[in-house]
Design an enzyme around this catalytic site. Structure first.
Site, PDB file in Angstrom:
ATOM      1  N   CYS A 118     -18.919 133.543 -53.949  1.00 52.16           N
ATOM      2  CA  CYS A 118     -19.519 132.577 -53.014  1.00 52.16           C
ATOM      3  C   CYS A 118     -20.484 131.607 -53.699  1.00 52.16           C
ATOM      4  O   CYS A 118     -20.031 130.721 -54.387  1.00 52.16           O
ATOM      5  CB  CYS A 118     -20.156 133.322 -51.840  1.00 52.16           C
ATOM      6  SG  CYS A 118     -18.873 134.023 -50.752  1.00 52.16           S
ATOM      7  N   HIS A 123     -15.677 137.175 -49.623  1.00 58.03           N
ATOM      8  CA  HIS A 123     -16.358 138.441 -49.899  1.00 58.03           C
ATOM      9  C   HIS A 123     -15.376 139.609 -49.995  1.00 58.03           C
ATOM     10  O   HIS A 123     -15.023 140.212 -48.976  1.00 58.03           O
ATOM     11  CB  HIS A 123     -17.395 138.721 -48.807  1.00 58.03           C
ATOM     12  CG  HIS A 123     -18.622 137.895 -48.933  1.00 58.03           C
ATOM     13  ND1 HIS A 123     -19.703 138.280 -49.697  1.00 58.03           N
ATOM     14  CD2 HIS A 123     -18.952 136.691 -48.424  1.00 58.03           C
ATOM     15  CE1 HIS A 123     -20.645 137.359 -49.639  1.00 58.03           C
ATOM     16  NE2 HIS A 123     -20.207 136.374 -48.868  1.00 58.03           N
ATOM     17  N   GLU A 173     -15.956 142.571 -50.980  1.00 53.24           N
ATOM     18  CA  GLU A 173     -16.586 143.834 -50.606  1.00 53.24           C
ATOM     19  C   GLU A 173     -16.504 144.096 -49.107  1.00 53.24           C
ATOM     20  O   GLU A 173     -16.556 145.242 -48.652  1.00 53.24           O
ATOM     21  CB  GLU A 173     -18.052 143.865 -51.064  1.00 53.24           C
ATOM     22  CG  GLU A 173     -19.038 143.120 -50.200  1.00 53.24           C
ATOM     23  CD  GLU A 173     -18.919 141.608 -50.265  1.00 53.24           C
ATOM     24  OE1 GLU A 173     -19.480 140.926 -49.385  1.00 53.24           O
ATOM     25  OE2 GLU A 173     -18.258 141.107 -51.201  1.00 53.24           O
TER      26      GLU A 173
END
Length: 371
Positions: A257, A343, A345
């Site tokens: 990001c 993202h 994760e």
């Protein structure tokens, strides 16, 4: 004790548009850039994500708070959003594993929140007119004064916020006896990112945003990581210079990001503020290297210029967002470096993007063998 929304409240946009509602549990006022997230779940992770620092969050899901909160699900040590706007706020929750209600969580973190707002109409308005500054307040009879105060709030465009959420002192995550050491630059890192790296056998040292290359290199890491974070990436001159030195020495590098945007800037690719950004857990991305699609979690209001990326001789686009064709991932042809604008994760897929952490570890191991 359960509260009921008692005080009249409003959200006032900088263009003068007003939507009315009620406060969740207290009187107050909060300013920030208004944005919305389309996720059906994950509200606690959203509220504690440092990337949302300085923003008033609108949740598009009609019911927020129905499964309570759980301490271990926070992505940082405190709430990071500036304010919260919802349609229906659930004061009661039904999850046995929850530690507390969302209302208790909101009060503990002194978060200004309002409910009973027509969020469908509000989000539609933002989609049409773009993200802008706003104020939420129970001062419903002081609209003219609120307009004056709102006019003094700086625009997110050009605003440096990473230093507001970065750690002030270095700290470590993982097993210190691990064979892989990763130096992470904290621009607003989420805990779950560090946990994913540690879960793959890495020992991570997290450094403050102003850290120099020489300070990180002194720890003798095997790889470097640039985290997510809030605000405009262009003012991050220190991080950009640090990244250039990492690239000059061809260390394994991974960015997520804001880190992805910093890597682009270090390569001379500019960024721009999006009309209303990408924030949700159902964003479709195509991996151009494998041809596979990924369902991704995204949270960004800035992006890198696609035309400049395509013209760059040493940067290759690896992922694209299928809704608007913005750049969702890049890698360098001559350096051990890659990054993504989403993202991995969070994994709403749920495991569509976890391979990115594995790829980073593999790149580090290969570089270590060569060295």
């Amino acid at each position: 004790m359960k509260y009921q929304a008692q005080h009249k409240a409003l959200i006032l946009l900088e263009d003068g548009t007003v939507f009315f509602g009620k406060s969740v549990s207290k009187e107050g006022t909060a300013f920030g850039e208004v944005c919305f997230n389309t996720g059906m779940t994950g509200y606690q992770e959203i509220f504690t994500d440092p990337s949302y620092f300085g923003q008033i969050m609108i949740t598009t899901n009609a019911h927020i708070g129905n499964y309570g909160t759980k301490e271990e699900e926070s992505e940082s040590d405190s709430v990071k959003i500036a304010g919260l706007v919802v349609k229906n706020f659930s004061y009661e929750y039904s999850r046995d594993q929850a530690d507390s209600s969302l209302q208790e969580f909101v009060d503990k973190n002194k978060l200004m929140a309002i409910s009973d707002v027509d969020t469908r109409a509000l989000v539609s308005y933002i989609r049409e007119n773009g993200a802008m500054n706003a104020v939420i307040s129970t001062r419903v009879h002081e609209i003219d004064q609120l307009k004056k105060e709102l006019a003094d709030i700086p625009s997110m465009d050009g605003l440096e916020l990473a230093s507001k959420v970065s750690t002030t002192e270095p700290y470590t995550v993982g097993n210190e006896d691990a064979t892989i050491k990763i130096a992470a630059l904290d621009l607003g890192v989420k805990r779950s990112i560090l946990e994913n790296l540690a879960g793959r056998g890495a020992y991570i040292k997290v450094f403050p945003q102003k850290t120099t290359y020489e300070e990180m290199k002194a720890w003798d890491p095997d790889g470097y990581f640039l985290s997510n974070g809030p605000g405009d990436p262009e003012p991050l001159s220190d991080a950009i210079q640090l990244t250039k030195k990492i690239l000059d020495n061809n260390h394994p590098l991974f960015g997520i990001c804001l880190g992805h945007q910093v890597i682009a800037l270090a390569n001379g690719i500019s960024t721009y503020k999006m009309h209303h950004g990408h924030r949700g857990i159902n964003h479709p991305v195509k991996n151009l290297l494998t041809g596979k699609g990924e369902i991704t979690s995204q949270n960004h209001g800035f992006a890198i210029h696609r035309e400049e990326t395509e013209k760059h001789e040493d940067v290759e686009i690896t992922h694209v967002h299928l809704n608007d064709h913005t750049v969702a991932g890049i890698r360098m042809k001559s350096k051990n470096c890659f990054s993504v604008q989403y993202h991995p994760e969070a994994s709403p897929g749920p495991n569509d993007s976890k391979y990115l952490f594995d790829l980073f570890i593999e790149n580090i191991k290969k570089a270590t063998v060569v060295a």
